[in-house]
Design a protein around this motif. Structure first.
Motif, PDB file in Angstrom:
ATOM      1  N   SER A  33     -40.835  19.541   0.007  1.00 47.76           N
ATOM      2  CA  SER A  33     -41.354  20.736  -0.613  1.00 47.76           C
ATOM      3  C   SER A  33     -40.130  21.474  -0.753  1.00 47.76           C
ATOM      4  O   SER A  33     -39.023  21.723  -0.247  1.00 47.76           O
ATOM      5  CB  SER A  33     -41.764  21.625   0.546  1.00 47.76           C
ATOM      6  OG  SER A  33     -43.176  21.270   0.849  1.00 47.76           O
ATOM      7  N   PHE A  34     -40.182  22.124  -2.172  1.00 46.23           N
ATOM      8  CA  PHE A  34     -39.084  22.921  -2.728  1.00 46.23           C
ATOM      9  C   PHE A  34     -39.845  24.232  -2.864  1.00 46.23           C
ATOM     10  O   PHE A  34     -41.005  24.368  -3.154  1.00 46.23           O
ATOM     11  CB  PHE A  34     -38.693  22.403  -4.113  1.00 46.23           C
ATOM     12  CG  PHE A  34     -38.025  21.234  -3.944  1.00 46.23           C
ATOM     13  CD1 PHE A  34     -36.517  20.936  -3.803  1.00 46.23           C
ATOM     14  CD2 PHE A  34     -38.638  19.943  -3.926  1.00 46.23           C
ATOM     15  CE1 PHE A  34     -36.097  19.765  -3.971  1.00 46.23           C
ATOM     16  CE2 PHE A  34     -37.829  18.702  -3.900  1.00 46.23           C
ATOM     17  CZ  PHE A  34     -36.775  18.696  -4.007  1.00 46.23           C
ATOM     18  N   ILE A  35     -39.172  25.290  -2.470  1.00 40.25           N
ATOM     19  CA  ILE A  35     -39.611  26.637  -2.226  1.00 40.25           C
ATOM     20  C   ILE A  35     -38.915  27.673  -3.208  1.00 40.25           C
ATOM     21  O   ILE A  35     -37.585  27.515  -3.159  1.00 40.25           O
ATOM     22  CB  ILE A  35     -39.834  27.001  -0.775  1.00 40.25           C
ATOM     23  CG1 ILE A  35     -40.738  28.431  -0.811  1.00 40.25           C
ATOM     24  CG2 ILE A  35     -38.520  27.274  -0.065  1.00 40.25           C
ATOM     25  CD1 ILE A  35     -41.167  28.494   0.623  1.00 40.25           C
ATOM     26  N   LEU A  36     -39.400  28.470  -3.690  1.00 36.14           N
ATOM     27  CA  LEU A  36     -38.908  29.410  -4.497  1.00 36.14           C
ATOM     28  C   LEU A  36     -38.969  31.078  -3.942  1.00 36.14           C
ATOM     29  O   LEU A  36     -40.170  31.405  -3.667  1.00 36.14           O
ATOM     30  CB  LEU A  36     -39.428  29.862  -6.146  1.00 36.14           C
ATOM     31  CG  LEU A  36     -38.907  30.890  -6.673  1.00 36.14           C
ATOM     32  CD1 LEU A  36     -37.429  30.849  -7.081  1.00 36.14           C
ATOM     33  CD2 LEU A  36     -39.807  30.737  -8.120  1.00 36.14           C
ATOM     34  N   HIS A  37     -37.954  31.499  -3.423  1.00 34.79           N
ATOM     35  CA  HIS A  37     -37.946  32.941  -2.611  1.00 34.79           C
ATOM     36  C   HIS A  37     -37.611  33.675  -3.505  1.00 34.79           C
ATOM     37  O   HIS A  37     -36.232  33.927  -4.085  1.00 34.79           O
ATOM     38  CB  HIS A  37     -36.882  32.760  -1.429  1.00 34.79           C
ATOM     39  CG  HIS A  37     -37.936  31.983  -0.165  1.00 34.79           C
ATOM     40  ND1 HIS A  37     -38.860  32.416   0.528  1.00 34.79           N
ATOM     41  CD2 HIS A  37     -37.168  30.904   0.361  1.00 34.79           C
ATOM     42  CE1 HIS A  37     -39.000  31.662   1.744  1.00 34.79           C
ATOM     43  NE2 HIS A  37     -38.073  30.593   1.289  1.00 34.79           N
ATOM     44  N   LEU A  38     -38.387  34.684  -3.851  1.00 36.70           N
ATOM     45  CA  LEU A  38     -38.154  35.955  -4.647  1.00 36.70           C
ATOM     46  C   LEU A  38     -38.177  37.033  -3.668  1.00 36.70           C
ATOM     47  O   LEU A  38     -38.555  36.940  -2.475  1.00 36.70           O
ATOM     48  CB  LEU A  38     -39.145  36.089  -5.822  1.00 36.70           C
ATOM     49  CG  LEU A  38     -39.191  34.985  -6.892  1.00 36.70           C
ATOM     50  CD1 LEU A  38     -40.138  35.530  -8.024  1.00 36.70           C
ATOM     51  CD2 LEU A  38     -37.620  34.975  -7.638  1.00 36.70           C
TER      52      LEU A  38
ATOM     53  N   ALA B  79     -29.571  37.301  -3.134  1.00 35.02           N
ATOM     54  CA  ALA B  79     -29.980  36.345  -4.027  1.00 35.02           C
ATOM     55  C   ALA B  79     -31.139  36.321  -4.652  1.00 35.02           C
ATOM     56  O   ALA B  79     -31.731  36.164  -5.413  1.00 35.02           O
ATOM     57  CB  ALA B  79     -29.546  34.955  -3.089  1.00 35.02           C
ATOM     58  N   ARG B  80     -32.098  36.711  -3.412  1.00 30.95           N
ATOM     59  CA  ARG B  80     -33.582  36.917  -3.833  1.00 30.95           C
ATOM     60  C   ARG B  80     -33.761  38.173  -4.796  1.00 30.95           C
ATOM     61  O   ARG B  80     -34.602  37.983  -5.829  1.00 30.95           O
ATOM     62  CB  ARG B  80     -34.450  37.097  -2.612  1.00 30.95           C
ATOM     63  CG  ARG B  80     -34.370  35.728  -1.763  1.00 30.95           C
ATOM     64  CD  ARG B  80     -35.271  36.166  -0.482  1.00 30.95           C
ATOM     65  NE  ARG B  80     -35.086  34.758   0.432  1.00 30.95           N
ATOM     66  CZ  ARG B  80     -35.476  34.803   1.574  1.00 30.95           C
ATOM     67  NH1 ARG B  80     -36.368  35.774   2.107  1.00 30.95           N
ATOM     68  NH2 ARG B  80     -35.327  33.556   2.284  1.00 30.95           N
ATOM     69  N   ILE B  81     -32.974  39.082  -4.436  1.00 31.41           N
ATOM     70  CA  ILE B  81     -32.948  40.118  -5.654  1.00 31.41           C
ATOM     71  C   ILE B  81     -32.657  39.614  -7.032  1.00 31.41           C
ATOM     72  O   ILE B  81     -33.236  39.951  -8.108  1.00 31.41           O
ATOM     73  CB  ILE B  81     -32.537  41.508  -5.164  1.00 31.41           C
ATOM     74  CG1 ILE B  81     -33.417  41.796  -3.863  1.00 31.41           C
ATOM     75  CG2 ILE B  81     -32.075  42.575  -6.175  1.00 31.41           C
ATOM     76  CD1 ILE B  81     -32.272  42.978  -3.018  1.00 31.41           C
ATOM     77  N   ARG B  82     -31.460  38.949  -7.068  1.00 32.39           N
ATOM     78  CA  ARG B  82     -30.891  38.430  -8.258  1.00 32.39           C
ATOM     79  C   ARG B  82     -31.791  37.740  -8.981  1.00 32.39           C
ATOM     80  O   ARG B  82     -31.993  37.864 -10.169  1.00 32.39           O
ATOM     81  CB  ARG B  82     -29.752  37.664  -7.845  1.00 32.39           C
ATOM     82  CG  ARG B  82     -28.483  38.609  -8.110  1.00 32.39           C
ATOM     83  CD  ARG B  82     -27.115  37.682  -8.225  1.00 32.39           C
ATOM     84  NE  ARG B  82     -26.982  36.300  -7.441  1.00 32.39           N
ATOM     85  CZ  ARG B  82     -26.591  36.552  -6.212  1.00 32.39           C
ATOM     86  NH1 ARG B  82     -26.103  37.589  -5.668  1.00 32.39           N
ATOM     87  NH2 ARG B  82     -26.471  35.287  -5.283  1.00 32.39           N
TER      88      ARG B  82
END
Ligand code: SF4
Length: 239
Positions: free
Chosen positions: A21-26, A70-73
């Motif tokens: 699984s690849f996940i995107l954290h915003l 990093a999530r904010i960027r």
């Protein structure tokens, strides 16, 4: 900008089942200055997994860290430079597919690790196609609190409805629409609302869950102290 990661313990449980699984954290809610969770509730915002694991480790006297920054960027890039963001995401998905293939695993993608965006609406470059259309044989999955998302035409995008404090009416509608529902409990019951409750902490691969079931998650971290109704209490509180 690298957007996707595999560094989540629960996501890594899926490798035992043959999936990577690849996940995107915003940045969830309005932490970036822009809303990424249109149907969030007071309880879910307070208990959000954004501060689970290393994302929630702060030096004394600080309320942010490199992971949060990093999530904010990434989230600012999504809102301010959407075209480039979607191209970067497309290339990250391609790389992820190759990485999983090298390991003999099936790649799967969760784009709303800590957000609730309607990815079906965002096209890549000049293609007029979203990621689900560009990678029709690749499985994507998410949890959402937004009812009525127009995803029926994407069989490779699985959505589990996410119950929270104050969205019971939407839960009833989601069940009527045939969606599985994720719920947080203090202790997992065998059944809830007449449906079998699966232990959704065993892995994150919600697209494997049997139809018409509840994905039961045990309250963790801040959620253990929740009194908004976000956590369903099976054990009665006495006193
Ligand atoms: S909707 Fe999900 S990601 Fe957003 S604040 Fe609530 S729990 Fe966090």
């Amino acid at each position: 900008m690298k957007l996707l990661s595999t560094a989540n313990p629960k996501i890594q449980k899926g490798t035992k089942l043959g999936y990577l699984s690849f996940i995107l954290h915003l940045a969830p809610a309005t932490l970036s200055g822009k809303e990424t969770c249109p149907k969030r509730t007071a309880g879910c915002t307070a208990a959000c997994l954004n501060t689970a694991g290393r994302g929630g480790m702060f030096k004394r006297g600080e309320n942010t860290n490199m992971i949060q920054q990093a999530r904010i960027r990434k989230t600012k890039e999504f809102f301010e430079n959407r075209d480039q963001f979607m191209k970067d995401l497309y290339h990250d998905v391609r790389k992820g597919i190759k990485q999983a293939e090298r390991l003999g695993l099936t790649p799967v993608f969760r784009l709303n690790g800590t957000s609730d965006l309607a990815w079906e609406k965002y096209t890549v470059g000049t293609t007029d196609m979203n990621l689900f259309e560009l990678f029709p044989t690749v499985q994507f999955y998410d949890y959402t609190k937004v009812l009525g998302r127009k995803v029926a035409q994407y069989p490779n995008y699985h959505l589990t409805f996410s119950a929270a404090d104050g969205n019971d009416a939407d839960v009833v509608k989601a069940v009527a629409q045939g969606m599985n529902v994720a719920m947080v409990f203090d202790k997992l019951p065998a059944e809830y609302m007449g449906r079998t409750v699966n232990d959704a902490d065993e892995h994150d691969l919600r697209f494997l869950d049997p139809l018409n079931t509840i994905a039961g998650l045990k309250a963790k971290g801040r959620a253990k102290k929740d009194n908004t109704g976000f956590v369903r209490r099976v054990i009665p509180i006495i006193g």
